[in-house]
Design a protein around this motif. Structure first.
Motif, mmCIF file in Angstrom:
data_model
loop_
_atom_site.group_PDB
_atom_site.id
_atom_site.type_symbol
_atom_site.label_atom_id
_atom_site.label_comp_id
_atom_site.label_asym_id
_atom_site.label_seq_id
_atom_site.Cartn_x
_atom_site.Cartn_y
_atom_site.Cartn_z
ATOM 1 N N LEU A 10 -8.889 -0.743 5.445
ATOM 2 C CA LEU A 10 -8.327 -2.005 4.942
ATOM 3 C C LEU A 10 -8.407 -3.122 5.976
ATOM 4 C CD1 LEU A 10 -5.359 -0.622 2.840
ATOM 5 C CD2 LEU A 10 -7.632 -1.345 2.075
ATOM 6 N N ARG A 11 -8.381 -2.777 7.256
ATOM 7 C CA ARG A 11 -8.568 -3.815 8.287
ATOM 8 C C ARG A 11 -9.971 -4.421 8.189
ATOM 9 N NH1 ARG A 11 -5.483 -0.338 12.267
ATOM 10 N NH2 ARG A 11 -3.432 -1.327 12.326
ATOM 11 N N GLU A 12 -10.955 -3.610 7.775
ATOM 12 C CA GLU A 12 -12.312 -4.125 7.581
ATOM 13 C C GLU A 12 -12.334 -5.267 6.569
ATOM 14 O OE1 GLU A 12 -15.596 -1.473 6.730
ATOM 15 O OE2 GLU A 12 -14.635 0.127 7.871
ATOM 16 N N THR A 13 -11.386 -5.267 5.650
ATOM 17 C CA THR A 13 -11.342 -6.292 4.609
ATOM 18 C C THR A 13 -10.470 -7.477 4.992
ATOM 19 O OG1 THR A 13 -9.453 -5.355 3.423
ATOM 20 C CG2 THR A 13 -11.613 -4.494 2.861
ATOM 21 N N GLY A 14 -9.839 -7.424 6.162
ATOM 22 C CA GLY A 14 -9.024 -8.543 6.611
ATOM 23 C C GLY A 14 -7.533 -8.379 6.390
ATOM 24 N N SER A 48 -4.295 6.448 9.544
ATOM 25 C CA SER A 48 -5.185 5.693 10.430
ATOM 26 C C SER A 48 -6.491 5.331 9.716
ATOM 27 C CB SER A 48 -5.473 6.522 11.686
ATOM 28 O OG SER A 48 -6.324 5.814 12.543
ATOM 29 N N PHE A 49 -7.047 6.268 8.987
ATOM 30 C CA PHE A 49 -8.291 6.031 8.253
ATOM 31 C C PHE A 49 -8.100 4.912 7.223
ATOM 32 C CE2 PHE A 49 -11.289 6.816 4.825
ATOM 33 C CZ PHE A 49 -12.478 6.995 5.519
ATOM 34 N N ILE A 50 -7.012 4.970 6.463
ATOM 35 C CA ILE A 50 -6.744 3.957 5.440
ATOM 36 C C ILE A 50 -6.505 2.593 6.084
ATOM 37 C CG2 ILE A 50 -5.098 3.253 3.649
ATOM 38 C CD1 ILE A 50 -4.873 6.331 2.989
ATOM 39 N N ILE A 76 0.853 -1.185 0.000
ATOM 40 C CA ILE A 76 0.000 0.000 0.000
ATOM 41 C C ILE A 76 0.886 1.230 0.000
ATOM 42 C CG2 ILE A 76 -1.826 1.256 1.231
ATOM 43 C CD1 ILE A 76 -1.458 -2.201 2.280
ATOM 44 N N HIS A 77 0.681 2.088 -0.987
ATOM 45 C CA HIS A 77 1.383 3.365 -1.062
ATOM 46 C C HIS A 77 0.401 4.439 -0.602
ATOM 47 C CE1 HIS A 77 4.917 1.884 -3.177
ATOM 48 N NE2 HIS A 77 4.094 1.118 -3.867
ATOM 49 N N ILE A 78 0.837 5.261 0.339
ATOM 50 C CA ILE A 78 -0.036 6.283 0.918
ATOM 51 C C ILE A 78 0.581 7.660 0.700
ATOM 52 C CG2 ILE A 78 -1.197 7.088 3.011
ATOM 53 C CD1 ILE A 78 -0.905 4.225 4.103
#
Length: 132
Positions: free
Chosen positions: A102-106, A96-98, A82-84
């Motif tokens: 992405l944690r919601e998706t596992g 933190s938002f990103i 992941i590039h931020i």
């Protein structure tokens, strides 16, 4: 969780990789792409999928499958890079938002939000020094 427009806007669809984070994906890559797109749609976050690369506001995800051969055993893992590209005045909030999306998706991250913020600071300092 914040509204994405409060955190990610303005929304450049080109990402300057100030922070690079690896995440483990414990599912098929296509299933992971579908889950990420579903969560982004749920939050009304714009994105585009180009093969194994998903580009959204302030971040891009490269989905990869890696096969390791050791001692006659084969180990295949799926992961994402992941590039931020956070706005300078909302670095921690954006990262933190990103991470939360992405944690919601596992996704399982190999670094904390604090580590990612420190990486951003390190890259900014190194980049600033290289122009003088």
């Amino acid at each position: 969780m914040s509204n994405w427009e409060d955190v990610l806007a303005p929304c450049p669809m080109t990402v300057v990789p100030y922070v690079m984070v690896r995440a483990r994906i414990n599912m098929d890559i296509n299933d992971a792409k579908d889950k990420v797109m579903s969560v982004l749609r749920e939050h009304y976050i714009p994105f585009v999928l180009l093969g194994d690369v998903l580009v959204s506001c302030r971040f891009a995800i490269i989905f990869e499958k890696t096969t390791h051969y050791a001692g006659g055993n084969t180990d295949t893992t799926n992961h994402a890079i992941i590039h931020i590209d956070p706005p300078k005045d909302r670095v921690r909030e954006t990262i933190s938002f990103i991470f939360n999306i992405l944690r919601e998706t596992g996704f399982e991250f190999g670094m904390s939000v604090d580590d990612a913020v420190n990486e951003y600071d390190r890259v900014i300092r190194a980049t600033a020094c290289s122009y003088h």
